[in-house]
Design a protein around this motif. Structure first.
Motif, short mmCIF file in Angstrom:
data_model
loop_
_atom_site.label_atom_id
_atom_site.label_comp_id
_atom_site.label_asym_id
_atom_site.label_seq_id
_atom_site.Cartn_x
_atom_site.Cartn_y
_atom_site.Cartn_z
N CYS A 18 -3.71 -2.67 6.50
CA CYS A 18 -3.43 -3.81 5.65
C CYS A 18 -3.52 -5.19 6.31
CB CYS A 18 -2.04 -3.64 5.05
SG CYS A 18 -1.97 -2.20 3.96
N GLN A 35 -7.10 -5.96 -8.15
CA GLN A 35 -5.81 -5.29 -8.23
C GLN A 35 -5.66 -4.63 -9.59
OE1 GLN A 35 -3.66 -5.43 -5.35
NE2 GLN A 35 -5.66 -6.11 -4.64
N TYR A 165 2.04 -1.48 -5.25
CA TYR A 165 3.44 -1.58 -4.87
C TYR A 165 3.59 -2.54 -3.70
CZ TYR A 165 3.48 2.94 -7.29
OH TYR A 165 3.31 3.95 -8.21
N ASP A 166 4.66 -3.32 -3.72
CA ASP A 166 5.02 -4.08 -2.53
C ASP A 166 5.46 -3.12 -1.44
OD1 ASP A 166 4.51 -6.49 -3.78
OD2 ASP A 166 6.59 -6.79 -4.40
N ASP A 168 7.89 -3.20 0.57
CA ASP A 168 9.32 -2.93 0.64
C ASP A 168 9.86 -2.22 -0.60
OD1 ASP A 168 9.11 -4.99 -1.15
OD2 ASP A 168 10.45 -6.37 -0.09
N CYS A 189 -4.91 -0.92 0.84
CA CYS A 189 -4.03 -2.08 0.81
C CYS A 189 -4.22 -2.88 -0.47
CB CYS A 189 -4.31 -2.99 2.00
SG CYS A 189 -3.91 -2.15 3.51
N GLY A 191 -1.84 -5.81 -3.36
CA GLY A 191 -0.70 -6.68 -3.60
C GLY A 191 -0.97 -8.08 -3.08
N GLY A 192 0.09 -8.83 -2.85
CA GLY A 192 -0.04 -10.19 -2.36
C GLY A 192 -0.63 -10.22 -0.96
N TYR A 199 -2.14 -8.04 3.84
CA TYR A 199 -1.77 -7.55 2.52
C TYR A 199 -0.32 -7.07 2.55
CZ TYR A 199 -6.77 -7.71 1.63
OH TYR A 199 -8.05 -8.13 1.50
N GLN A 200 0.39 -7.34 1.49
CA GLN A 200 1.83 -7.07 1.47
C GLN A 200 2.20 -5.84 0.67
OE1 GLN A 200 4.00 -10.77 0.66
NE2 GLN A 200 2.25 -11.91 1.45
N GLY A 201 1.23 -5.01 0.35
CA GLY A 201 1.52 -3.80 -0.40
C GLY A 201 0.36 -2.83 -0.34
#
Length: 213
Positions: A18, A35, A165-166, A168, A189, A191-192, A199-201
């Protein structure tokens, strides 16, 4: 801990996919990978006149056989598969980033087509640009995934949902938990995106076996 078959994978399973190194290297955020929309979620209602979320009855399980190749015609994926193990930290290893058209499968877990949850993962990009699963988030419910197996058979899967999904809030049990029928998860990867963290998700495709040949 995340469970895949009898093996445990730590909560950083796909983090090394990611980094977003293409965007960091000068790619524009306007060229970020697609996405999935809420309409592709497994909980979204089916609009009148559209295909059902999971057309076709579940097919009988196949005997275990390692996979050699994955094809997803709708997003132009046709890639070899390599076996992946775990890193010393307990996360899932990843294919070499330099080989952009290469995906991997978790070889200590379920083989695609046998009863249980098989896991395939691949990069969304590398330093040169889009990689094997760059367009995974554009896949639609009802889409087809084919996996060539070493015994000469082809396992045919139908997409049930495409979700993002994020990191976390990743639903470990939903993605990696045991299944009573042959199922497949394809992960990259998503998400944001942040230049600091990449990538955060994750984008996750959920599919089940509906045929073989």
């Amino acid at each position: 801990m995340r469970k895949v078959g009898d093996a445990a994978i730590a909560g950083v399973t796909v983090v090394s996919l990611c980094a977003g190194i293409w965007l960091l290297g000068g790619g524009s955020a306007s060229h970020a990978p697609p996405q999935p929309s809420a309409a592709q979620s497994g909980t979204a209602p089916i609009a009148p006149g559209t295909a059902p979320a999971a057309p076709g009855a579940a097919a009988p399980a196949l005997p275990p056989s390692p996979p050699d190749r994955i094809r997803v015609p709708a997003i132009r994926v046709d890639a070899p598969l390599m076996g992946l193990g775990l890193t010393p930290s307990g996360s899932l290893d990843v294919p070499p980033a330099a080989r952009k058209n290469l995906a991997g499968w978790y070889e200590a877990g379920t083989t695609p087509g046998e009863t249980g949850t098989a896991i395939v993962a691949g990069h969304v990009d590398n330093a040169q640009g889009p990689a094997v699963f760059y367009r995974l988030g554009a896949l639609k419910r009802g889409g087809r995934i084919e996996v060539d197996r070493r015994d000469g058979s082809v396992a045919e899967f139908t997409v049930d949902a495409v979700e993002v999904y994020d990191a976390d809030a990743f639903p470990d049990e939903k993605v990696y938990g045991a299944a009573a029928r042959p199922e497949l998860r394809v992960i990259t990867c998503g998400g944001g995106y942040s230049r600091d963290t990449g990538y955060q998700g994750n984008v996750v495709v959920f599919a089940h076996l509906t045929g073989s040949r």
